[in-house]
Design an enzyme around this catalytic site. Sequence first.
Site, short mmCIF file in Angstrom:
data_model
loop_
_atom_site.label_atom_id
_atom_site.label_comp_id
_atom_site.label_asym_id
_atom_site.label_seq_id
_atom_site.Cartn_x
_atom_site.Cartn_y
_atom_site.Cartn_z
N LYS A 13 0.77 -1.09 0.00
CA LYS A 13 0.11 0.10 0.19
C LYS A 13 0.85 1.23 0.06
O LYS A 13 0.69 2.02 -0.83
CB LYS A 13 -0.72 0.11 1.18
CG LYS A 13 -1.86 -1.10 1.35
CD LYS A 13 -2.76 -0.92 2.52
CE LYS A 13 -2.30 -0.68 3.82
NZ LYS A 13 -1.58 -2.14 4.19
N ARG A 88 -9.56 1.05 9.03
CA ARG A 88 -9.27 -0.30 9.09
C ARG A 88 -10.07 -1.23 9.95
O ARG A 88 -9.94 -2.48 10.22
CB ARG A 88 -8.01 -0.14 10.08
CG ARG A 88 -6.64 -0.59 9.43
CD ARG A 88 -5.65 -0.62 10.30
NE ARG A 88 -4.28 -0.95 10.17
CZ ARG A 88 -3.32 -0.30 9.59
NH1 ARG A 88 -3.45 0.89 9.10
NH2 ARG A 88 -2.03 -0.89 9.43
N ARG A 127 11.68 -5.35 3.91
CA ARG A 127 11.45 -4.03 4.22
C ARG A 127 12.49 -3.58 5.33
O ARG A 127 12.97 -2.66 5.52
CB ARG A 127 9.95 -3.87 4.81
CG ARG A 127 9.76 -2.43 5.34
CD ARG A 127 8.30 -1.98 5.07
NE ARG A 127 7.38 -2.27 6.48
CZ ARG A 127 6.11 -2.41 6.28
NH1 ARG A 127 5.37 -2.19 5.29
NH2 ARG A 127 5.56 -2.58 7.30
N ARG A 139 11.02 0.12 11.77
CA ARG A 139 9.83 0.18 12.75
C ARG A 139 9.73 -0.86 13.80
O ARG A 139 10.05 -1.93 13.64
CB ARG A 139 8.55 -0.09 11.92
CG ARG A 139 8.31 1.17 10.93
CD ARG A 139 7.25 0.67 9.73
NE ARG A 139 6.16 0.25 10.32
CZ ARG A 139 5.04 0.06 9.61
NH1 ARG A 139 4.80 0.78 8.49
NH2 ARG A 139 3.97 -0.42 10.18
N ARG A 150 -0.57 -7.98 13.76
CA ARG A 150 -1.09 -7.21 12.69
C ARG A 150 -2.08 -7.94 11.83
O ARG A 150 -2.92 -7.35 11.16
CB ARG A 150 0.04 -6.33 12.10
CG ARG A 150 0.55 -5.20 13.04
CD ARG A 150 2.02 -4.85 12.67
NE ARG A 150 2.19 -4.19 11.41
CZ ARG A 150 3.25 -3.99 10.66
NH1 ARG A 150 4.39 -4.74 11.07
NH2 ARG A 150 3.28 -3.58 9.55
P1 AMP Z 1 0.62 1.09 9.46
O1 AMP Z 1 1.85 2.03 8.86
O2 AMP Z 1 -0.56 1.40 8.25
O3 AMP Z 1 1.18 -0.46 8.94
O4 AMP Z 1 0.04 1.35 10.62
C1 AMP Z 1 1.01 1.16 11.60
C2 AMP Z 1 0.24 0.90 13.06
O5 AMP Z 1 -0.44 2.20 13.31
C3 AMP Z 1 -0.91 -0.09 12.88
O6 AMP Z 1 -0.46 -1.48 13.31
C4 AMP Z 1 -1.78 0.38 14.17
O7 AMP Z 1 -1.33 -0.13 15.51
C5 AMP Z 1 -1.74 1.95 13.91
N1 AMP Z 1 -2.69 2.32 12.87
C6 AMP Z 1 -2.58 2.97 11.54
N2 AMP Z 1 -3.67 3.30 11.15
C7 AMP Z 1 -4.70 2.83 11.93
C8 AMP Z 1 -6.21 2.77 11.80
N3 AMP Z 1 -6.81 3.04 10.74
N4 AMP Z 1 -6.80 2.21 12.80
C9 AMP Z 1 -6.31 1.63 13.96
N5 AMP Z 1 -4.94 1.87 14.29
C10 AMP Z 1 -4.04 2.44 13.11
#
Ligand code: AMP
Length: 196
Positions: A13, A88, A127, A139, A150
């Site tokens: 993404k 999400r 990554r 990260r 996740r």
């Molecule tokens: P990402 O970079 O999109 O993989 O997001 C990293 C982390 O941020 C996720 O594993 C969640 O802990 C939190 N997070 C990001 N977007 C959301 C969302 N829309 N709802 C809830 N938690 C989120």
Amino acid sequence: MRLILLGPPGAGKGTQSARIVEQHGLPQLSTGDMLRAAVAAGTPVGLKAKDVMASGGLVSDEIVVGIVADRIEEPDARGGFILDGFPRTVPQAEALDRMLAEKGIGLDAVIELKVDENALVDRIAKRVADTLARGEPVRKDDNPEAFKTRLVAYRELTAPLSEYYAKKGLLRVLDGMQPIDQVTAEIARILQPQPA
Ligand code: AMP
């Protein structure tokens, strides 16, 4: 144009959003990036989100909906945006629908990147290796334990969004296992203006 990119962690993404930003000039609204910035800055939102993010769980709907509501008000998002990592959960999608309806606008497409879960673990390992090679910090949630959490969150809470958007006639599913350029080309086709 207002777009959502859906897909499990590691589906590509972020990579594809960056390309859409380049080709279509739309801002990428990544809730993950916004939350990581909040954690780094030690804001009240960041303090609340920090531990749950590190464990791979989801931050509360209330927090992320608040962040997105503020972000789409900013001038660069007026003409459109790509949402990466939001919504999400179904309640987040419903909140987004309400936000957009209040502004009299709607979504143009929801693009889901379908990937084989077994390949995701390898992608995350890559990554991590790429990040380390660039000399950047890795990260906190790119480790096997958090990654598993996740994926479970994705399966249980996010995957139902496919049906949510399919019912609205917005869902476009792409094979995210194809080479990156191929996925980009397919997204570009979806985003081409349709003849009237
Ligand atoms: P990402 O970079 O999109 O993989 O997001 C990293 C982390 O941020 C996720 O594993 C969640 O802990 C939190 N997070 C990001 N977007 C959301 C969302 N829309 N709802 C809830 N938690 C989120």
